[in-house]
Scaffold this motif. Structure first.
Motif, short mmCIF file in Angstrom:
data_model
loop_
_atom_site.label_atom_id
_atom_site.label_comp_id
_atom_site.label_asym_id
_atom_site.label_seq_id
_atom_site.Cartn_x
_atom_site.Cartn_y
_atom_site.Cartn_z
N PRO A 99 53.45 43.94 46.93
CA PRO A 99 54.18 43.71 45.18
C PRO A 99 51.93 43.50 44.52
N ILE A 100 52.17 43.52 43.72
CA ILE A 100 51.21 43.43 42.91
C ILE A 100 51.43 41.13 41.99
N PRO A 101 50.17 40.57 42.67
CA PRO A 101 49.81 39.54 41.75
C PRO A 101 50.43 38.68 40.92
N THR A 102 50.76 37.49 40.45
CA THR A 102 50.83 37.08 39.18
C THR A 102 50.19 36.03 39.34
N GLY A 103 50.28 36.04 37.57
CA GLY A 103 49.13 34.51 36.94
C GLY A 103 48.19 34.47 37.02
N GLU A 104 47.39 33.42 37.72
CA GLU A 104 46.63 32.61 38.25
C GLU A 104 45.87 33.85 39.75
N ALA A 105 47.37 34.65 40.52
CA ALA A 105 46.56 35.53 41.88
C ALA A 105 46.23 36.56 41.41
N LEU A 106 46.60 36.74 39.94
CA LEU A 106 46.04 37.76 39.51
C LEU A 106 45.13 38.21 39.20
N LEU A 107 44.54 37.25 37.66
CA LEU A 107 43.15 36.86 38.02
C LEU A 107 42.36 37.33 39.12
N THR A 108 42.64 36.59 39.99
CA THR A 108 41.70 36.23 41.27
C THR A 108 41.70 38.08 41.79
N ALA A 109 42.31 38.10 42.01
CA ALA A 109 42.81 39.62 42.73
C ALA A 109 41.72 40.37 41.58
N THR A 111 39.30 39.81 39.54
CA THR A 111 38.41 39.32 40.00
C THR A 111 37.41 39.88 40.67
N ILE A 112 37.85 39.61 41.75
CA ILE A 112 37.25 39.76 43.40
C ILE A 112 37.10 42.19 42.81
N ASN A 113 38.50 43.18 42.47
CA ASN A 113 37.83 44.06 42.55
C ASN A 113 36.78 44.44 41.29
N GLN A 114 36.95 43.52 40.23
CA GLN A 114 35.71 43.76 39.99
C GLN A 114 34.45 43.41 39.62
N THR A 115 34.39 42.95 40.52
CA THR A 115 33.36 42.30 41.59
C THR A 115 33.20 43.38 42.46
N LYS A 116 33.67 43.56 43.49
CA LYS A 116 33.06 44.80 44.39
C LYS A 116 33.28 46.45 43.77
N LEU A 117 34.02 46.32 42.86
CA LEU A 117 33.78 47.84 41.84
C LEU A 117 32.14 47.98 41.33
N SER A 118 32.14 46.99 40.55
CA SER A 118 30.35 46.93 39.63
C SER A 118 29.06 46.36 40.65
N GLY A 119 29.45 45.53 42.16
CA GLY A 119 28.48 45.46 43.06
C GLY A 119 27.89 43.89 42.58
N GLY A 120 28.73 43.48 41.40
CA GLY A 120 28.02 42.20 41.17
C GLY A 120 29.44 41.48 40.65
N LEU A 141 43.51 45.56 33.94
CA LEU A 141 42.81 46.77 34.63
C LEU A 141 42.46 46.67 35.90
N PHE A 142 41.65 45.55 36.30
CA PHE A 142 41.08 45.55 37.96
C PHE A 142 42.60 44.81 39.17
N GLY A 143 42.86 44.32 38.12
CA GLY A 143 44.48 43.41 38.81
C GLY A 143 45.73 44.90 38.58
N ASP A 144 46.43 44.37 38.07
CA ASP A 144 47.48 45.52 37.37
C ASP A 144 47.76 46.32 38.58
N ILE A 145 46.19 47.25 37.67
CA ILE A 145 45.94 48.55 38.24
C ILE A 145 45.52 49.41 39.44
N PHE A 146 43.85 48.25 39.75
CA PHE A 146 43.42 48.73 40.85
C PHE A 146 43.65 48.06 41.53
N GLU A 147 44.90 46.61 41.83
CA GLU A 147 45.43 46.36 42.70
C GLU A 147 47.01 47.32 43.13
N ARG A 148 47.30 48.58 42.32
CA ARG A 148 48.00 49.67 43.22
C ARG A 148 47.14 50.42 44.25
N ASP A 149 47.94 50.49 45.71
CA ASP A 149 47.23 50.99 46.29
C ASP A 149 47.72 52.65 47.18
#
Length: 223
Positions: A99-109, A111-120, A141-149
């Motif tokens: 399942p895709i996270p929601t609320g603060e968990a989505l923001l956290t996920a 942010t982690i994805n964006q940082t991994k993808l961008s290298g920082g 973008l980096f939460g709802d979409i990139f969390e879809r595995d």
């Protein structure tokens, strides 16, 4: 050829389904529905699942807008219906496994994805000026979409680079995603193959944009 040599060689070549992503994403972003139809048929023949094709065209809206995404998805529906009438049963593929996270968990996920993808961490005056867009990027973008595995990150970046290549005036975003594509494991040789696929699909300007971005990226990493 040894196993090691074969593995190294394989890492320099896009798989057949990966190659099929390039014209689908580029023609969808360009709004060329007739050529998109051909590319979708070829992609499904090459092993893309229905889920793969849908994910690419849903993701399109984040880079080329809802109208292009909706039109492309409508064309995919027509292609699938026509193929079914011809007796072709395309593999459905898979839905996201979690399942895709929601609320603060989505923001956290996100942010982690964006940082991994961008290298920082991604920061800058633009995001300070318009924090809402920073939030949308991280959560949507980096939460709802990139969390879809059900579509891996390399495939998503191949699609993104191809989409951006078909648009004018987005050179900085294209540059960023060429860098991100290499951050997620695509090699320079694979990106050059993407360039050749664009050129071979009748998109020379798109090919030139990616080649220029790749050359800049390689020059930057060589310093």
């Amino acid at each position: 050829m040894t196993h090691t040599q074969a593995t190294a060689r394989a890492s320099e070549i896009l798989t057949v389904p990966q190659q099929a992503i390039v014209p689908i994403a580029a023609f969808a972003a360009a709004g060329d529905i007739a050529k998109l139809s051909t590319a979708l048929n070829q992609g499904l023949d090459a092993g893309l699942t229905v889920s793969d094709a849908k994910e690419i065209l849903v993701q399109l809206y984040a880079y080329a807008g809802f109208p292009r995404s909706l039109n492309a998805l409508g064309e995919l529906m027509k292609v699938l219906d026509a193929r079914k009438q011809r007796g072709i049963e395309d593999a459905p593929g898979h839905a996201p496994s979690r399942p895709i996270p929601t609320g603060e968990a989505l923001l956290t996920a996100g942010t982690i994805n964006q940082t991994k993808l961008s290298g920082g961490p991604v920061k800058g005056p633009l995001f300070d000026f318009a924090p809402a867009i920073d939030g949308y990027l991280k959560t949507h973008l980096f939460g709802d979409i990139f969390e879809r595995d059900n579509l891996d990150w390399q495939s998503r970046e191949l699609a993104t680079v191809s989409m951006l290549s078909a648009l004018s005036g987005v050179e900085s975003q294209l540059q960023a995603h060429v860098r991100i594509s290499m951050n997620v494991g695509l090699s320079a040789s694979q990106v050059r193959q993407l360039v050749r696929l664009l050129a071979g699909s009748g998109l020379p300007s798109a090919a030139e944009r990616v080649e220029e971005a790749l050359n800049k990226q390689l020059a930057a990493t060589a310093k």
